[in-house]
Design an enzyme around this catalytic site. Structure first.
Site, PDB file in Angstrom:
ATOM      1  N   LEU A 165      22.038  31.415  17.742  1.00  0.00           N
ATOM      2  CA  LEU A 165      23.476  31.178  17.862  1.00  0.00           C
ATOM      3  C   LEU A 165      24.321  32.232  17.169  1.00  0.00           C
ATOM      4  O   LEU A 165      25.538  32.262  17.338  1.00  0.00           O
ATOM      5  CB  LEU A 165      23.816  29.772  17.350  1.00  0.00           C
ATOM      6  CG  LEU A 165      23.455  28.690  18.370  1.00  0.00           C
ATOM      7  CD1 LEU A 165      23.426  27.310  17.744  1.00  0.00           C
ATOM      8  CD2 LEU A 165      24.410  28.713  19.549  1.00  0.00           C
ATOM      9  N   PHE A 191      17.263  27.252  11.696  1.00  0.00           N
ATOM     10  CA  PHE A 191      16.733  28.226  12.658  1.00  0.00           C
ATOM     11  C   PHE A 191      17.683  28.468  13.825  1.00  0.00           C
ATOM     12  O   PHE A 191      17.594  29.485  14.508  1.00  0.00           O
ATOM     13  CB  PHE A 191      15.359  27.788  13.162  1.00  0.00           C
ATOM     14  CG  PHE A 191      15.363  26.789  14.291  1.00  0.00           C
ATOM     15  CD1 PHE A 191      15.125  27.182  15.601  1.00  0.00           C
ATOM     16  CD2 PHE A 191      15.580  25.439  14.042  1.00  0.00           C
ATOM     17  CE1 PHE A 191      15.110  26.269  16.635  1.00  0.00           C
ATOM     18  CE2 PHE A 191      15.575  24.516  15.074  1.00  0.00           C
ATOM     19  CZ  PHE A 191      15.330  24.926  16.368  1.00  0.00           C
ATOM     20  N   LYS A 192      18.619  27.544  14.039  1.00  0.00           N
ATOM     21  CA  LYS A 192      19.554  27.731  15.151  1.00  0.00           C
ATOM     22  C   LYS A 192      20.384  29.007  14.978  1.00  0.00           C
ATOM     23  O   LYS A 192      20.878  29.576  15.955  1.00  0.00           O
ATOM     24  CB  LYS A 192      20.481  26.518  15.278  1.00  0.00           C
ATOM     25  CG  LYS A 192      19.763  25.170  15.386  1.00  0.00           C
ATOM     26  CD  LYS A 192      18.917  25.061  16.621  1.00  0.00           C
ATOM     27  CE  LYS A 192      18.094  23.787  16.668  1.00  0.00           C
ATOM     28  NZ  LYS A 192      18.833  22.575  16.943  1.00  0.00           N
ATOM     29  N   ASP A 193      20.543  29.467  13.731  1.00  0.00           N
ATOM     30  CA  ASP A 193      21.280  30.715  13.496  1.00  0.00           C
ATOM     31  C   ASP A 193      20.614  31.898  14.196  1.00  0.00           C
ATOM     32  O   ASP A 193      21.292  32.872  14.557  1.00  0.00           O
ATOM     33  CB  ASP A 193      21.342  31.037  11.995  1.00  0.00           C
ATOM     34  CG  ASP A 193      22.284  30.111  11.246  1.00  0.00           C
ATOM     35  OD1 ASP A 193      23.331  29.743  11.805  1.00  0.00           O
ATOM     36  OD2 ASP A 193      21.971  29.761  10.095  1.00  0.00           O
ATOM     37  N   THR A 227      22.226  22.530  15.602  1.00  0.00           N
ATOM     38  CA  THR A 227      22.878  23.343  16.633  1.00  0.00           C
ATOM     39  C   THR A 227      24.392  23.325  16.452  1.00  0.00           C
ATOM     40  O   THR A 227      25.062  24.355  16.587  1.00  0.00           O
ATOM     41  CB  THR A 227      22.517  22.838  18.042  1.00  0.00           C
ATOM     42  OG1 THR A 227      21.176  23.211  18.336  1.00  0.00           O
ATOM     43  CG2 THR A 227      23.427  23.433  19.104  1.00  0.00           C
TER      44      THR A 227
END
Length: 496
Positions: free
Chosen positions: A116, A111-113, A146
């Site tokens: 980010l 989900f960090k995509d 992350t």
């Protein structure tokens, strides 16, 4: 109208959105928060017809008011493009009585995509807007996801370098391989002897070190952060809750203004804080269900009003949640303290010196939107197996923690409100934990044999992110002690 930002620890200084994105952390060690939460102005009928990119603009323009329409749309369209393997960007899958919001379709399958992918564009735009001539050094601690997402986002971005610290023995083999094979002349990855909190504390200490800042300035560098302490990470995360609600409405799953519950597997508290901000904007969310693993510091906080990190640190199958200092909780503490920076600063100082603090009963009454619970390792594995056997849907351990906590919530409350579960990583990122949970017979297989077996049982093709690292060479081998992090940074940047 311009929306300004201030620190959670100082009441009398404000900055623009682009300045907050650029700095990452306030000079006093606090986190930037908007002076007010803007209201969502776009009607549900209109949102229901929008693409993910269009929804992102409608939400983010309210928070990032000093970015022009052209600048913000360029950032959004550069981020949410073919690097995601589905046009929907964040599709919903219905399984086992809930809607799973799949946030793992980006280039690093976590989900960090979602944030980010856009942060490098927001940051480089902010640098131009603020006439920054220093090279920006992204300094980040990661509990697993992350790091890779930030590395992928900032690799070879002109005017930036990125340094990622991760706990050497505290991430999954796939997570580590993703990071240490990262290409890019401006990337640097370091394992530390310690846990995520050690890495995060080391990074925060460098941000707050005035002598180091002076050396950086002399050498033509300045720090910024890609962790969820950066408001440029948090604002894009609000988008997918708005998008999910609009899609449920568009698909006839809910009626207009029908409330939903949101379940989030939680470590650093950023993802669930974004849902809280979405609710503050007017999105019809009822309960915010905070799911912890065996590092249940947040569950204990919601139960007692006391935050206490003085406990054993547990390595679990959901390593991105193996955190005892949930940095983004400070933004919530500031809010429930009546936006009183002095009160919040005193609590954070207490956490720094004693490892714990307690909130007042008045502050606790402001937490009624939240429900906290946790899942043991055994329960996490059990729900992966149960959902697969009952539905054929395969989830990763972090999502499984949320699924189990949601079951506990329903058992406790008998609340049948429809729920969206934030599915934060692809099961391919944690193949061993997932396959062991489904059947112990897989135990003898290698990690990449498990990848192929997971494809067979799930019917979901192996993501490109996994194919890319099957034979990729290891490019980063550095390891240091936690107390050597600053020297490591200096060496990388050539600072004496």
């Amino acid at each position: 109208m311009e929306l300004l930002y201030k620190s959670t620890r100082t009441s009398d200084i404000t900055v623009t959105a682009s300045e907050a994105v650029l700095k990452g952390l306030a000079d006093d060690g606090g986190l930037f928060v908007p002076v007010e939460i803007p209201k969502l102005l776009t009607g549900l009928d209109a949102l229901a017809r929008m693409s993910y990119q269009e929804t992102a603009y409608e939400v983010m323009k309210l928070f990032l008011t000093d970015y022009t329409e052209e600048e913000l749309k360029h950032c959004i369209n550069s981020a949410y493009d073919s690097k995601f393997d589905t046009e929907e960007i964040a599709p919903l899958a219905k399984a086992d009585g809930a809607y799973y919001l799949e946030l793992f379709h980006g280039s690093t399958i976590a989900f960090k995509d979602m944030a980010l992918s856009i942060l490098p564009h927001l940051m480089t735009t902010a640098a131009k807007k603020n006439q920054v001539d220093h090279e920006i050094v992204i300094l980040t601690a990661t509990s697993g996801d992350t790091g890779k997402a930030a590395l992928a986002g900032f690799a070879d971005v002109p005017g930036t370098k990125i340094i990622v610290f991760y706990p050497k023995d505290g991430v999954s083999p796939i997570q580590e391989k993703q990071m240490v094979t990262q290409k890019g002349d401006n990337t640097y990855v370091v394992g530390i002897h310690g846990n995520f909190d050690d890495a995060q504390n080391g990074v925060k200490a460098m941000f707050n070190d005035k002598a180091l800042a002076a050396l950086m300035d002399q050498a033509g560098y300045q720090f910024s952060s890609a962790n969820s302490i950066n408001i440029g990470r948090l604002v894009p995360q609000i988008v997918y809750y708005v998008y999910a609600y609009a899609k449920l409405f568009a698909n006839g799953q809910i009626t207009e203004n029908e409330k939903i519950n949101v379940v989030v597997p939680t470590g650093n508290f950023g993802n669930i804080l974004a849902a809280y901000y979405a609710k503050q904007m007017g999105l019809p969310i009822d309960k915010l269900i905070c799911a912890s693993n065996e590092n249940k510091v947040l569950f204990d906080f919601f139960m007692t009003g006391d935050y206490d990190r003085n406990r054993e640190f547990v390595l679990t199958s959901s390593p991105s949640m193996d955190i005892l200092i949930s940095s983004n909780l400070e933004r919530l503490i500031y809010k429930i303290a009546g936006a009183d920076a002095d009160k919040n600063r005193a609590l954070m100082q207490e956490l720094s010196t004693t490892g714990k603090y307690g909130i007042t009963e008045e502050m606790r009454s402001e937490l009624k939107d939240f429900y906290g619970n946790f899942a043991t390792e055994e329960e996490t594995a059990g729900v992966i197996r149960q959902i697969y056997e009952d539905t054929g849907y395969v989830i990763d351990p972090h999502t499984a923690v949320a699924a189990k906590v949601y079951k506990k919530y329903k058992a406790d409350t008998h609340d049948e409100t429809k729920a969206v579960i934030a599915s934060t990583a692809s099961p391919y990122k944690f193949t061993r934990s997932v396959m062991d949970a489904i059947d112990p017979k897989y135990d003898a297989m290698t990690d990449f044999e498990l990848v192929d077996e997971l494809e067979k049982i799930s019917g979901v093709p192996v993501p490109q992110a996994i194919e890319d690292i099957r034979s990729a060479p290891v490019l980063h081998r550095d390891v240091c002690d936690a107390d050597q992090m600053q020297n490591t940074v200096k060496n990388f940047l050539g600072i004496k």
